[in-house]
Design an enzyme around this catalytic site. Structure first.
Site, PDB file in Angstrom:
ATOM      1  N   SER A   1       0.862  -1.187   0.000  1.00 37.43           N
ATOM      2  CA  SER A   1       0.000   0.000   0.000  1.00 37.43           C
ATOM      3  C   SER A   1       0.900   1.239   0.000  1.00 37.43           C
ATOM      4  O   SER A   1       2.083   1.159   0.334  1.00 37.43           O
ATOM      5  CB  SER A   1      -0.847  -0.001   1.270  1.00 37.43           C
ATOM      6  OG  SER A   1      -1.504   1.235   1.458  1.00 37.43           O
TER       7      SER A   1
ATOM      8  N   TYR B   1      -3.620  -0.911   9.980  1.00 41.44           N
ATOM      9  CA  TYR B   1      -3.410  -1.089   8.539  1.00 41.44           C
ATOM     10  C   TYR B   1      -2.024  -0.586   8.160  1.00 41.44           C
ATOM     11  O   TYR B   1      -1.273  -1.250   7.434  1.00 41.44           O
ATOM     12  CB  TYR B   1      -4.505  -0.328   7.788  1.00 41.44           C
ATOM     13  CG  TYR B   1      -4.536  -0.534   6.287  1.00 41.44           C
ATOM     14  CD1 TYR B   1      -5.230  -1.602   5.730  1.00 41.44           C
ATOM     15  CD2 TYR B   1      -3.890   0.348   5.427  1.00 41.44           C
ATOM     16  CE1 TYR B   1      -5.281  -1.782   4.348  1.00 41.44           C
ATOM     17  CE2 TYR B   1      -3.930   0.181   4.048  1.00 41.44           C
ATOM     18  CZ  TYR B   1      -4.629  -0.893   3.510  1.00 41.44           C
ATOM     19  OH  TYR B   1      -4.671  -1.059   2.144  1.00 41.44           O
TER      20      TYR B   1
HETATM   21  P1  NAP Z   1     -11.747  -5.128  -1.317  1.00 38.96           P
HETATM   22  O1  NAP Z   1     -12.649  -5.022  -2.504  1.00 38.96           O
HETATM   23  O2  NAP Z   1     -12.284  -4.881   0.049  1.00 38.96           O
HETATM   24  O3  NAP Z   1     -11.035  -6.557  -1.378  1.00 38.96           O
HETATM   25  C1  NAP Z   1     -10.445  -7.177  -0.265  1.00 38.96           C
HETATM   26  C2  NAP Z   1     -10.435  -8.662  -0.519  1.00 38.96           C
HETATM   27  O4  NAP Z   1      -9.882  -9.349   0.621  1.00 38.96           O
HETATM   28  C3  NAP Z   1     -11.858  -9.195  -0.683  1.00 38.96           C
HETATM   29  O5  NAP Z   1     -11.848 -10.243  -1.616  1.00 38.96           O
HETATM   30  C4  NAP Z   1     -12.149  -9.726   0.708  1.00 38.96           C
HETATM   31  O6  NAP Z   1     -13.181 -10.656   0.767  1.00 38.96           O
HETATM   32  C5  NAP Z   1     -10.803 -10.344   1.024  1.00 38.96           C
HETATM   33  N1  NAP Z   1     -10.729 -10.693   2.429  1.00 38.96           N
HETATM   34  C6  NAP Z   1     -10.914  -9.877   3.491  1.00 38.96           C
HETATM   35  N2  NAP Z   1     -10.835 -10.594   4.624  1.00 38.96           N
HETATM   36  C7  NAP Z   1     -10.604 -11.887   4.261  1.00 38.96           C
HETATM   37  C8  NAP Z   1     -10.436 -13.091   4.974  1.00 38.96           C
HETATM   38  N3  NAP Z   1     -10.541 -13.151   6.306  1.00 38.96           N
HETATM   39  N4  NAP Z   1     -10.190 -14.224   4.279  1.00 38.96           N
HETATM   40  C9  NAP Z   1     -10.127 -14.214   2.939  1.00 38.96           C
HETATM   41  N5  NAP Z   1     -10.280 -13.104   2.198  1.00 38.96           N
HETATM   42  C10 NAP Z   1     -10.527 -11.952   2.872  1.00 38.96           C
HETATM   43  O7  NAP Z   1     -10.574  -4.102  -1.481  1.00 38.96           O
HETATM   44  P2  NAP Z   1      -9.345  -4.009  -2.509  1.00 38.96           P
HETATM   45  O8  NAP Z   1      -9.047  -2.591  -2.632  1.00 38.96           O
HETATM   46  O9  NAP Z   1      -9.589  -4.828  -3.720  1.00 38.96           O
HETATM   47  O10 NAP Z   1      -8.190  -4.659  -1.610  1.00 38.96           O
HETATM   48  C11 NAP Z   1      -7.311  -5.652  -2.070  1.00 38.96           C
HETATM   49  C12 NAP Z   1      -5.936  -5.422  -1.479  1.00 38.96           C
HETATM   50  O11 NAP Z   1      -5.405  -4.203  -1.971  1.00 38.96           O
HETATM   51  C13 NAP Z   1      -5.914  -5.313   0.056  1.00 38.96           C
HETATM   52  O12 NAP Z   1      -4.769  -5.950   0.558  1.00 38.96           O
HETATM   53  C14 NAP Z   1      -5.803  -3.802   0.264  1.00 38.96           C
HETATM   54  O13 NAP Z   1      -5.218  -3.486   1.488  1.00 38.96           O
HETATM   55  C15 NAP Z   1      -4.924  -3.427  -0.901  1.00 38.96           C
HETATM   56  N6  NAP Z   1      -4.925  -2.016  -1.273  1.00 38.96           N
HETATM   57  C16 NAP Z   1      -6.025  -1.401  -1.787  1.00 38.96           C
HETATM   58  C17 NAP Z   1      -5.955  -0.079  -2.137  1.00 38.96           C
HETATM   59  C18 NAP Z   1      -7.115   0.669  -2.736  1.00 38.96           C
HETATM   60  O14 NAP Z   1      -6.977   1.874  -2.977  1.00 38.96           O
HETATM   61  N7  NAP Z   1      -8.244   0.046  -2.994  1.00 38.96           N
HETATM   62  C19 NAP Z   1      -4.778   0.643  -1.968  1.00 38.96           C
HETATM   63  C20 NAP Z   1      -3.674  -0.012  -1.432  1.00 38.96           C
HETATM   64  C21 NAP Z   1      -3.753  -1.334  -1.101  1.00 38.96           C
HETATM   65  P3  NAP Z   1     -14.705 -10.165   1.093  1.00 38.96           P
HETATM   66  O15 NAP Z   1     -15.222  -9.593  -0.205  1.00 38.96           O
HETATM   67  O16 NAP Z   1     -15.379 -11.420   1.520  1.00 38.96           O
HETATM   68  O17 NAP Z   1     -14.621  -9.133   2.166  1.00 38.96           O
END
Ligand code: NAP
Length: 247
Positions: free
Chosen positions: A139, A152
């Protein structure tokens, strides 16, 4: 068998692949020819369908990282050569109010599960003397402090560290370990920020590219890092942020 960007004949595990960045990564890896196992705490049918519709192959696997050891026995003898640790959660509160329960939940999924999933993957590859690629999703908060997200930020700084130590240990075994640091990407993770008109405008104004990132921006980067073209890249934490950190 394909060129330097081809993933033909490779098998990948992508965690948190039912939505957002994980879904885009799964679709992108499959688009380059990998067979993608889409893992989530809920079924990843939508992702598997999108992969099939584009002519690729994938399947859904239930894995809940509320138990950080959930993936400890899935790699042995299973033929994986790509691991993408993408599953993650975010819990927001002022640091003076932050609860131990939120701290533990975020650390378990974002850091502890990530490390032990890497460990299980690495063990299986070392046993087979096989090469491979790990891609961890870090991140901007692997570099910056953020606001109201102490667990986080701590976990994502940890992801950068774990990526580097594993890169050091496994480089001689032809296993690369890299991280992608996404900028502000339009997913569930950032819904609260986009729902706050002041924060949303301030963020957009600071992004040199002038737009929020799309999950596919991260998908393409992951496919590259998993490919033969990237075999000399290891221990990197690659910003994919529309220029945010350069500013
Ligand atoms: P998201 O749509 O909330 O996706 C998160 C994913 O992780 C979902 O598939 C979620 O499943 C899964 N997850 C959460 N808890 C879990 C568990 N206990 N076991 C298995 N899977 C689990 O958000 P995203 O933005 O795509 O995030 C993906 C990654 O990118 C994360 O590591 C996040 O920190 C990182 N990230 C995102 C951003 C951004 O701007 N969006 C920026 C930097 C980093 P559910 O759908 O069931 O909750």
């Amino acid at each position: 068998m394909g060129g330097p960007f081809s993933l033909k004949g490779r098998k990948a595990l992508v965690t948190g692949a039912n939505t957002g960045i994980g879904q885009a990564i799964a679709v992108s890896l499959a688009g380059q020819g990998a067979h993608v196992v889409c893992a989530g705490r809920r079924a990843c049918d939508e992702t598997a369908d999108a992969i099939a519709a584009a002519g690729g192959t994938g399947e859904s696997l239930l894995l809940d990282f509320a138990d950080p050891m959930a993936a400890s026995d899935i790699f042995d003898g299973a033929g994986y050569s790509i691991l993408v640790n993408n599953a993650g959660i975010i819990r927001r509160a002022d640091s003076v109010e932050y609860s131990e329960a939120d701290w533990d939940a975020v650390m378990d999924v974002n850091l502890k599960a990530l490390f032990f999933t890497c460990q299980a993957f690495g063990k299986a590859l070392l046993a087979d003397k096989a090469p491979g690629a790990v891609i961890n999703i870090a991140s901007l908060l692997s570099f910056q402090g953020g606001i109201r997200v102490p667990a986080y930020t701590a976990a994502k700084h940890g992801v950068a560290g774990v990526t580097k130590i594993l890169a050091n240990e496994w480089a001689p075994h032809r296993i690369t370990v890299n991280a992608i640091a996404p900028g502000y990407i339009a997913t569930n993770n950032t819904q609260a920020l986009r729902d706050d008109p002041e924060r949303a405008a301030a963020i957009l104004d600071r992004i040199p590219a002038g737009r929020w990132g799309d999950p596919a921006d991260i998908g393409g980067t992951a496919a590259f890092l998993a490919s033969p073209a990237a075999t000399y890249i290891t221990g990197a934490v690659l910003n994919v942020d529309g220029g945010w950190l350069a500013r």
